[in-house]
Scaffold this active site. Sequence first.
Site, PDB file in Angstrom:
ATOM      1  N   SER A 261     -46.829  37.762  15.235  1.00  0.00           N
ATOM      2  CA  SER A 261     -46.364  39.146  15.774  1.00  0.00           C
ATOM      3  C   SER A 261     -44.976  39.273  15.625  1.00  0.00           C
ATOM      4  O   SER A 261     -44.105  38.694  14.996  1.00  0.00           O
ATOM      5  CB  SER A 261     -46.530  38.903  17.152  1.00  0.00           C
ATOM      6  OG  SER A 261     -45.312  38.251  17.730  1.00  0.00           O
ATOM      7  N   ASP A 262     -44.611  40.724  15.556  1.00  0.00           N
ATOM      8  CA  ASP A 262     -43.268  40.790  15.571  1.00  0.00           C
ATOM      9  C   ASP A 262     -42.549  40.700  16.807  1.00  0.00           C
ATOM     10  O   ASP A 262     -43.113  40.005  17.838  1.00  0.00           O
ATOM     11  CB  ASP A 262     -42.976  42.432  15.170  1.00  0.00           C
ATOM     12  CG  ASP A 262     -41.735  42.814  14.750  1.00  0.00           C
ATOM     13  OD1 ASP A 262     -40.586  41.950  14.884  1.00  0.00           O
ATOM     14  OD2 ASP A 262     -41.336  43.914  14.091  1.00  0.00           O
ATOM     15  N   TYR A 263     -41.343  40.566  16.981  1.00  0.00           N
ATOM     16  CA  TYR A 263     -40.472  40.097  18.189  1.00  0.00           C
ATOM     17  C   TYR A 263     -40.881  40.666  19.531  1.00  0.00           C
ATOM     18  O   TYR A 263     -40.942  41.763  19.624  1.00  0.00           O
ATOM     19  CB  TYR A 263     -38.917  40.212  18.056  1.00  0.00           C
ATOM     20  CG  TYR A 263     -37.968  39.592  18.926  1.00  0.00           C
ATOM     21  CD1 TYR A 263     -37.403  38.779  18.209  1.00  0.00           C
ATOM     22  CD2 TYR A 263     -37.821  39.949  20.247  1.00  0.00           C
ATOM     23  CE1 TYR A 263     -36.315  37.938  19.004  1.00  0.00           C
ATOM     24  CE2 TYR A 263     -36.781  39.234  20.878  1.00  0.00           C
ATOM     25  CZ  TYR A 263     -36.322  38.120  20.568  1.00  0.00           C
ATOM     26  OH  TYR A 263     -35.245  37.346  21.354  1.00  0.00           O
ATOM     27  N   ALA A 265     -43.840  41.044  20.305  1.00  0.00           N
ATOM     28  CA  ALA A 265     -44.948  42.003  20.627  1.00  0.00           C
ATOM     29  C   ALA A 265     -46.100  41.568  21.228  1.00  0.00           C
ATOM     30  O   ALA A 265     -46.876  42.561  21.798  1.00  0.00           O
ATOM     31  CB  ALA A 265     -45.391  42.364  19.065  1.00  0.00           C
TER      32      ALA A 265
END
Length: 738
Positions: A261-263, A265
């Site tokens: 995942s992105d930060y 997310a």
Amino acid sequence: MEERALKALLDSLTWEEKVGQLVQLSGDFFHADQLAVGPQKKLGIDQAIVDQVGSVLNVTGAEKTKEIQDRHMAKSRHKIPLLFMADIIYGYRTIFPIPLGLGATWNPKLIESAYQQTAEESKAAGAHVTFAPMVDLVRDARWGRTLESTGEDPVLNSAFAKAMVTGLQKDLLNGGGIASCVKHFAAYGAAEGGREYNTVDMSERRLRQDYLPAYKAAVDAGCQLVMTSFNTYDGMPVTGNKFLLEDILRNEWGFDGVIISDYAAIQELIAHGVAANDREAAKLAIEATTDIDMKTPCYAKELEPLIKAGEISEELVNQSVYRVLKLKNDLGLFEDPYRGASSEQEEKVFLTAEKRSLAKKVSAESVVLLQNKNNVLPLTPNKEKVLLVGPYGDNQELIGLWAVHGQREDVVTIKKGFERYLDAEHLLYTQGCDMLEDYTFLGEFGATKDQIEQLGLNEAMKEKELDHALSLAKQADTIVFALGEHTMQSGEAGSRTDITLPKIQQDFLEKLVALNKKTVLLVISGRPLVLTKEVEQVDAIIQAWFPGTEGGNALADIIFGQTNPSGRLSMSFPYSVGQLPLYYSEFKTGRPLTSSTHKGRFVSKYLDSPNEPLFSFGYGLSYSKVDYSELRLSHEQMEETLDISVMIENSSDRSTLETVQLYVQDVTGSVVRPVKELKDFQKVVLAAGEKRKVEFQLNRNDLKFYTKEMKFSEEAGTFIVFVGPNVKETQTAEFELV
């Protein structure tokens, strides 16, 4: 470790140990003083979870990573090493131009070399994975992360995606390079209004035709990881979107690597409104096959309870854990958890003469000459007095926002570059004006009120600088303005509705051009700016992007004629911000501006602006004149392949790099087709006076698109070929596909 042993390791782990492999925490959890109480309390996790974590975010430096790895391995029952992942976007210590500048090189092989050098530095510093390349297609310059994209076209972006992944992962399984995590999957660059973290809403056809190809090229090139994007697609945030992650990425494309995942997310699925709590967010993400949860407590606290409650299958989690363990094994971390990182190696590979030379070459090829009235450029060294002015004139902030590990003191300023060509008698310099009239927006990035007040010039200093600049300008023959965006005005969370030069710089420029000297504008920016007014004011315009460590030397080489500019835009420059999103490959309309049977206002146009961009995709000037002629097709009908040739002639006395571009229009399709689509390009060295035939080959696959039935296929019919130096100035020919 053999596959059988790796699977045995997986089987021997407790659920707590398995879940730990799927959690990524930042470096503040791993301080030498053991308990990093503040971050743990904020995230709501305990030390037991920290001790089982599988990867670390944005910690680099050989000694630091080795220290953390040693402490972690000492606690690990099975001696499973940590993965160190970091944002290394366009250089580690040797910083290359921002990716939008790299796109302007139109030279994927050169960029592959740059990323190979970046990987060498990063590996020495203990990084195992980089969150790069970003291959998002972008058509709206308001978006701050335009800085990280290579542009608006799927074919060009795909070529760079392949080159960057290949460069980063050179000889990866034999201990070379670092693992590439491609981002942001998918369609993040189409955020509505160009606003960061905003909704994406488009047809599946547009998604597949334009936005997915660059990610697919990266996957085909062997990228080891893929990062999910923050945006929604078709109403579902990507981190929990099974259609994108499972159906397309894993099942259609066969990607069996790690999805991260992105930060934060996963937890943001709650804010999106598709999950009520951390438990539901974790369930959505793991069921979509998102393997690693970056910086939230969702997996750490909720995966094991979900398994025990029977709400998710054990096999689903085991598959994710195995993918993480396999990545660690493929990188050789079980044998060498440091992967060769050492302070000695850092000393050996950082900022070498070879890397600086490559950085200068890449920077030079990224620079785009947009305007050169009366051939003002190049300047002749020590022939006339040159005034260099503007906030970027002697400023080491030439590496841009996302050069996280770069150091400003390594940067060659524009003034330093000029001093290689001009003696003290012929070079005049002063800052002239402030970067911005108002720095208060920097408070959003953590700057205190006192720090903000110290950033700009006070009123007395502004007046003094202006008077000094006017005095020097009267002595000068040519004025070179080094202007542009503040570093913090582009990059992540740098969305803007006003993408002109800052007003204080516009006012300063206006005062000095009134002196009627020869004028050159250097634009430092992380996006295409609206330069409509400046085009009328100055003689020459050079788009320099954020040009990197060697930017000052590269720009001086171009301005003083040592290097012939060869950059070509990979993203259109708007005439007005109201045109955005803007791109050359727009769909045909029933009432086109130039060929409609309707007259007057009842065609597709603006009342207050041209339809066309100020500077088109593929555009760029040089100090040479290259003529195109004799466009030839091997056949009037194409069955499997079609050979295309064009003659190009350098009618100047200076060698040049010419980017020959091939576009195609499908005249009639089962769905509306673009007015033009880039299909191929070649960057050709052309000696002074040289005439050369440039040859391309089209095949049926080049003509495929997503048809009315959403089948990726070609359709018989008439096609127009366009070949030229940019999308607008082309030779044309027709053929039939049978």
